[in-house]
Design a protein around this motif. Sequence first.
Motif, PDB file in Angstrom:
ATOM      1  N   ARG A   1     -48.461  52.277 -45.189  1.00  0.00           N
ATOM      2  CA  ARG A   1     -47.008  52.046 -45.097  1.00  0.00           C
ATOM      3  C   ARG A   1     -46.201  53.124 -45.836  1.00  0.00           C
ATOM      4  O   ARG A   1     -45.502  52.836 -46.810  1.00  0.00           O
ATOM      5  CB  ARG A   1     -46.661  50.663 -45.648  1.00  0.00           C
ATOM      6  CG  ARG A   1     -47.300  49.524 -44.894  1.00  0.00           C
ATOM      7  CD  ARG A   1     -46.911  48.185 -45.437  1.00  0.00           C
ATOM      8  NE  ARG A   1     -47.394  47.974 -46.787  1.00  0.00           N
ATOM      9  CZ  ARG A   1     -47.256  46.834 -47.460  1.00  0.00           C
ATOM     10  NH1 ARG A   1     -46.643  45.813 -46.906  1.00  0.00           N
ATOM     11  NH2 ARG A   1     -47.724  46.719 -48.683  1.00  0.00           N
TER      12      ARG A   1
ATOM     13  N   TRP B   1     -37.061  57.874 -38.487  1.00  0.00           N
ATOM     14  CA  TRP B   1     -37.629  56.634 -39.022  1.00  0.00           C
ATOM     15  C   TRP B   1     -37.135  55.423 -38.243  1.00  0.00           C
ATOM     16  O   TRP B   1     -37.909  54.469 -38.016  1.00  0.00           O
ATOM     17  CB  TRP B   1     -37.275  56.474 -40.508  1.00  0.00           C
ATOM     18  CG  TRP B   1     -37.538  57.672 -41.355  1.00  0.00           C
ATOM     19  CD1 TRP B   1     -36.724  58.200 -42.309  1.00  0.00           C
ATOM     20  CD2 TRP B   1     -38.707  58.514 -41.338  1.00  0.00           C
ATOM     21  NE1 TRP B   1     -37.285  59.305 -42.881  1.00  0.00           N
ATOM     22  CE2 TRP B   1     -38.504  59.524 -42.305  1.00  0.00           C
ATOM     23  CE3 TRP B   1     -39.882  58.524 -40.602  1.00  0.00           C
ATOM     24  CZ2 TRP B   1     -39.438  60.517 -42.558  1.00  0.00           C
ATOM     25  CZ3 TRP B   1     -40.819  59.516 -40.825  1.00  0.00           C
ATOM     26  CH2 TRP B   1     -40.606  60.489 -41.792  1.00  0.00           C
ATOM     27  N   SER B   2     -35.876  55.437 -37.823  1.00  0.00           N
ATOM     28  CA  SER B   2     -35.348  54.323 -37.031  1.00  0.00           C
ATOM     29  C   SER B   2     -36.069  54.225 -35.691  1.00  0.00           C
ATOM     30  O   SER B   2     -36.370  53.122 -35.213  1.00  0.00           O
ATOM     31  CB  SER B   2     -33.841  54.505 -36.801  1.00  0.00           C
ATOM     32  OG  SER B   2     -33.143  54.506 -38.032  1.00  0.00           O
TER      33      SER B   2
ATOM     34  N   LEU C   1     -39.511  52.672 -36.194  1.00  0.00           N
ATOM     35  CA  LEU C   1     -39.424  51.230 -36.378  1.00  0.00           C
ATOM     36  C   LEU C   1     -39.114  50.521 -35.057  1.00  0.00           C
ATOM     37  O   LEU C   1     -39.626  49.423 -34.796  1.00  0.00           O
ATOM     38  CB  LEU C   1     -38.355  50.906 -37.421  1.00  0.00           C
ATOM     39  CG  LEU C   1     -38.680  51.351 -38.853  1.00  0.00           C
ATOM     40  CD1 LEU C   1     -37.486  51.120 -39.775  1.00  0.00           C
ATOM     41  CD2 LEU C   1     -39.901  50.603 -39.383  1.00  0.00           C
TER      42      LEU C   1
END
Length: 278
Positions: free
Chosen positions: A113, A130-131, A134
């Motif tokens: 993680r 990063w968005s 996700l």
Amino acid sequence: MTSLIRWPLLVVLLGWLPQPALAHGLFDGHFTERAPLFITAVIVAVAWGLYILGSLRIRTRRSDAAWFHGAMLLVVFSVFGPIDDWAETSTSWHMTQHMLFIVVIAPMWALARPLPQWRAVTGRVAQPLWSAVLRWGRYPVALAMLHGAIIWIWHTPSLYQLALDNLWWHAFEHACFLFTGWLFWWSTLRANPKQVPQALMANLLTLMHTGLLGALLTFASTPFYGESRDVADQQLAGLIMWVPGGLIYLLGAGWITWRWLKRMWRRQEASALSQRGL
């Protein structure tokens, strides 16, 4: 802090020790010829360094740090170590390298993680990336199909040979395996309770098609990747993908199920305590 930095520094120091010349070594040819490897080394170093800096800002569990540093050590060994040279002439070693990327390093990254540490350092600069990661993680089956397509495409004879002959394509092949593998394992091993059925389906789908590819290589009576390749070596490569790889996917399914059951048991315990007025 010292434990976070010790292993990366050790790898850097080992990199400066005298080493035998390798076909894909960093320092055994002209810079322009080895540019893909230098770029790869820079990317690995930056990712590792950002994680270490991020760990100084966000508390990191020892288990997560161990998964991440272990994975990065395996990346260095797999890409810059002798295994890359052996993979040029041996189908089984080539498959071993690929399986390290797909079923060892990638799930270790998922278990580590690292996103909070990377985000803590990069801030808004890399926030879109990063968005996106996700968002993609919400679709395990789609990511399994993408990862599966990458595996089959790069194991076609023409692209397999292209990756051996051209360092740029060689580096791109490795990046495809690592990135899509990381997304696949991230979406399955870190699935929320509502995504567990999809995660298990994605794992089963990957187990089936990689097993099929392994079986095709194992039972083939002719070499797929050139007449100079040994059929017995190719069959060993198929077994490596089929058996150890299959076991890891089964372990992944077990991990997903275990996490789901633990959450259910915790909810039941919390519900029972609330009914008792505790």
